[in-house]
Design a protein around this motif. Structure first.
Motif, PDB file in Angstrom:
ATOM      1  N   LYS A   1       0.832  -1.202   0.000  1.00  0.00           N
ATOM      2  CA  LYS A   1       0.000   0.000   0.000  1.00  0.00           C
ATOM      3  C   LYS A   1       0.873   1.261   0.000  1.00  0.00           C
ATOM      4  CE  LYS A   1      -4.099  -1.777   2.355  1.00  0.00           C
ATOM      5  NZ  LYS A   1      -4.900  -1.710   3.575  1.00  0.00           N
ATOM      6  N   ARG A   2       1.931   1.258   0.768  1.00  0.00           N
ATOM      7  CA  ARG A   2       2.795   2.454   0.870  1.00  0.00           C
ATOM      8  C   ARG A   2       3.540   2.714  -0.431  1.00  0.00           C
ATOM      9  NH1 ARG A   2       4.887   0.901   6.374  1.00  0.00           N
ATOM     10  NH2 ARG A   2       6.402  -0.210   5.140  1.00  0.00           N
ATOM     11  N   THR A   3       4.041   1.667  -1.021  1.00  0.00           N
ATOM     12  CA  THR A   3       4.849   1.866  -2.233  1.00  0.00           C
ATOM     13  C   THR A   3       3.999   1.980  -3.480  1.00  0.00           C
ATOM     14  OG1 THR A   3       5.139  -0.505  -2.502  1.00  0.00           O
ATOM     15  CG2 THR A   3       6.869   0.695  -1.342  1.00  0.00           C
ATOM     16  N   GLY A   4       2.763   1.511  -3.450  1.00  0.00           N
ATOM     17  CA  GLY A   4       1.918   1.572  -4.636  1.00  0.00           C
ATOM     18  C   GLY A   4       1.270   2.923  -4.830  1.00  0.00           C
ATOM     19  N   ARG A   5       1.181   3.744  -3.809  1.00  0.00           N
ATOM     20  CA  ARG A   5       0.518   5.043  -3.925  1.00  0.00           C
ATOM     21  C   ARG A   5       1.561   6.126  -4.234  1.00  0.00           C
ATOM     22  NH1 ARG A   5      -1.467   7.024   1.309  1.00  0.00           N
ATOM     23  NH2 ARG A   5      -2.106   4.866   1.570  1.00  0.00           N
ATOM     24  N   GLN A   6       1.301   6.854  -5.302  1.00  0.00           N
ATOM     25  CA  GLN A   6       2.194   7.955  -5.694  1.00  0.00           C
ATOM     26  C   GLN A   6       1.734   9.243  -4.994  1.00  0.00           C
ATOM     27  OE1 GLN A   6       4.846   8.119  -7.780  1.00  0.00           O
ATOM     28  NE2 GLN A   6       4.838   5.913  -8.093  1.00  0.00           N
ATOM     29  N   PRO A   7       2.614   9.988  -4.402  1.00  0.00           N
ATOM     30  CA  PRO A   7       2.198  11.254  -3.794  1.00  0.00           C
ATOM     31  C   PRO A   7       1.879  12.266  -4.897  1.00  0.00           C
ATOM     32  CG  PRO A   7       4.563  10.997  -3.620  1.00  0.00           C
ATOM     33  CD  PRO A   7       4.039   9.726  -4.215  1.00  0.00           C
ATOM     34  N   TYR A   8       0.962  13.162  -4.561  1.00  0.00           N
ATOM     35  CA  TYR A   8       0.601  14.217  -5.518  1.00  0.00           C
ATOM     36  C   TYR A   8       1.745  15.226  -5.613  1.00  0.00           C
ATOM     37  CZ  TYR A   8      -4.149  12.422  -5.266  1.00  0.00           C
ATOM     38  OH  TYR A   8      -5.248  11.626  -5.323  1.00  0.00           O
ATOM     39  N   SER A   9       1.986  15.632  -6.841  1.00  0.00           N
ATOM     40  CA  SER A   9       3.003  16.677  -7.018  1.00  0.00           C
ATOM     41  C   SER A   9       2.301  18.029  -7.037  1.00  0.00           C
ATOM     42  CB  SER A   9       3.785  16.459  -8.308  1.00  0.00           C
ATOM     43  OG  SER A   9       2.932  16.520  -9.413  1.00  0.00           O
ATOM     44  N   SER A  10       2.939  19.000  -6.479  1.00  0.00           N
ATOM     45  CA  SER A  10       2.331  20.337  -6.423  1.00  0.00           C
ATOM     46  C   SER A  10       2.695  21.106  -7.693  1.00  0.00           C
ATOM     47  CB  SER A  10       2.831  21.091  -5.189  1.00  0.00           C
ATOM     48  OG  SER A  10       4.225  21.304  -5.309  1.00  0.00           O
ATOM     49  N   LEU A  11       1.822  22.050  -8.001  1.00  0.00           N
ATOM     50  CA  LEU A  11       2.125  22.936  -9.121  1.00  0.00           C
ATOM     51  C   LEU A  11       3.073  24.009  -8.601  1.00  0.00           C
ATOM     52  CD1 LEU A  11      -1.352  23.414 -10.777  1.00  0.00           C
ATOM     53  CD2 LEU A  11       0.573  22.146 -11.667  1.00  0.00           C
ATOM     54  N   GLY A  12       4.304  23.923  -9.000  1.00  0.00           N
ATOM     55  CA  GLY A  12       5.294  24.912  -8.540  1.00  0.00           C
ATOM     56  C   GLY A  12       5.484  25.968  -9.620  1.00  0.00           C
ATOM     57  N   ILE A  13       4.654  27.011  -9.555  1.00  0.00           N
ATOM     58  CA  ILE A  13       4.792  28.085 -10.543  1.00  0.00           C
ATOM     59  C   ILE A  13       5.808  29.078 -10.001  1.00  0.00           C
ATOM     60  CG2 ILE A  13       3.635  29.959 -11.729  1.00  0.00           C
ATOM     61  CD1 ILE A  13       1.051  28.364 -11.533  1.00  0.00           C
ATOM     62  N   LYS A  14       6.824  29.314 -10.788  1.00  0.00           N
ATOM     63  CA  LYS A  14       7.764  30.355 -10.413  1.00  0.00           C
ATOM     64  C   LYS A  14       8.214  31.064 -11.692  1.00  0.00           C
ATOM     65  CE  LYS A  14      12.015  27.616 -10.166  1.00  0.00           C
ATOM     66  NZ  LYS A  14      13.116  27.256  -9.290  1.00  0.00           N
ATOM     67  N   PHE A  15       8.556  32.283 -11.503  1.00  0.00           N
ATOM     68  CA  PHE A  15       8.936  33.120 -12.639  1.00  0.00           C
ATOM     69  C   PHE A  15      10.433  33.010 -12.855  1.00  0.00           C
ATOM     70  CE2 PHE A  15       5.083  34.957 -10.886  1.00  0.00           C
ATOM     71  CZ  PHE A  15       4.307  35.048 -12.020  1.00  0.00           C
ATOM     72  N   ILE A  16      10.791  32.708 -14.100  1.00  0.00           N
ATOM     73  CA  ILE A  16      12.203  32.572 -14.414  1.00  0.00           C
ATOM     74  C   ILE A  16      12.550  33.542 -15.535  1.00  0.00           C
ATOM     75  CG2 ILE A  16      12.514  30.221 -13.633  1.00  0.00           C
ATOM     76  CD1 ILE A  16      12.045  29.281 -16.463  1.00  0.00           C
ATOM     77  N   PRO A  17      13.680  34.059 -15.542  1.00  0.00           N
ATOM     78  CA  PRO A  17      14.670  34.029 -14.473  1.00  0.00           C
ATOM     79  C   PRO A  17      14.227  34.923 -13.319  1.00  0.00           C
ATOM     80  CG  PRO A  17      15.481  35.448 -16.217  1.00  0.00           C
ATOM     81  CD  PRO A  17      14.182  34.852 -16.688  1.00  0.00           C
ATOM     82  N   GLN A  18      14.726  34.633 -12.154  1.00  0.00           N
ATOM     83  CA  GLN A  18      14.358  35.407 -10.974  1.00  0.00           C
ATOM     84  C   GLN A  18      14.994  36.791 -11.047  1.00  0.00           C
ATOM     85  OE1 GLN A  18      15.845  32.905  -7.896  1.00  0.00           O
ATOM     86  NE2 GLN A  18      14.113  31.498  -7.965  1.00  0.00           N
ATOM     87  N   ALA A  19      14.317  37.724 -10.413  1.00  0.00           N
ATOM     88  CA  ALA A  19      14.849  39.091 -10.378  1.00  0.00           C
ATOM     89  C   ALA A  19      16.186  39.090  -9.658  1.00  0.00           C
ATOM     90  CB  ALA A  19      13.868  40.012  -9.667  1.00  0.00           C
TER      91      ALA A  19
END
Length: 184
Positions: free
Chosen positions: A111-129
């Motif tokens: 059960k632990r290894t079969g479930r994939q964790p949700y990935s978050s939407l990491g929006i970031k602006f590139i290149p950084q100021a």
């Protein structure tokens, strides 16, 4: 009666004037011009300006890393993943060794290894100021100019002046005369 008479006969004197006009000649020769202007003495000393642009941080934020940086990142990620895998395997092995304590460790592990964790939407602006570091040191220019004096060897020439004075000749053209005559 005859009265004696004096008869006077005069002739005027005449003077003849002969003039010779004066002659004056003035000539001004041009000056002998000799001017020299030596070049100014000039020295220029410069200090180069320096511009340094560090775009490593910006390139990394765009995922355009150098091969050395990429290799170091992969090595660090691989070492961390290997250690996490070892820890997980060790924990799972420990659970399987204690199977006699009850429970169903194989199902729990699946059960632990079969479930994939949700990935978050990491929006970031590139290149950084401020991800590009710019450093500028201005250069300098030092100009030293020393003008030279004019060398003036000009000679003036005196005027040439020729003067012949005029003359006046006085002659008697007709001499005066007085003629006295007696008439009786």
């Amino acid at each position: 009666m005859n009265i004696p008479q004096i008869q006077l006969q005069t002739t005027r004197g005449q003077i003849a004037l002969t003039t010779q006009k004066p002659v004056q000649q003035i000539e001004q020769p041009k000056a002998d011009l000799d001017l020299q202007q030596p070049k100014a003495e000039m020295s220029i000393h410069t200090t180069k300006s320096e511009l340094s642009i560090d775009s490593v941080e910006m390139r990394e934020s765009l995922d355009l890393r150098s091969s050395a940086s990429r290799a170091a990142e992969v090595a660090q990620y691989s070492a961390q993943t290997a250690m996490e895998g070892l820890a997980r395997r060790s924990q799972e092995g420990g659970e399987l060794m204690k199977i006699e304590n009850g429970g169903n460790p194989l199902v729990e592990q699946a059960k632990r290894t079969g479930r994939q964790p949700y990935s978050s939407l990491g929006i970031k602006f590139i290149p950084q100021a401020d991800s590009v570091k710019i450093n500028f040191t201005p250069g300098s220019v030092d100009i030293q100019a020393e003008p030279q004096k004019v060398i003036n060897n000009t000679k003036t020439n005196k005027p040439i002046h020729n003067y012949t004075p005029g003359k006046v000749n006085v002659d008697i053209q007709q001499h005066p005369s007085l003629k006295i005559d007696w008439l009786i």
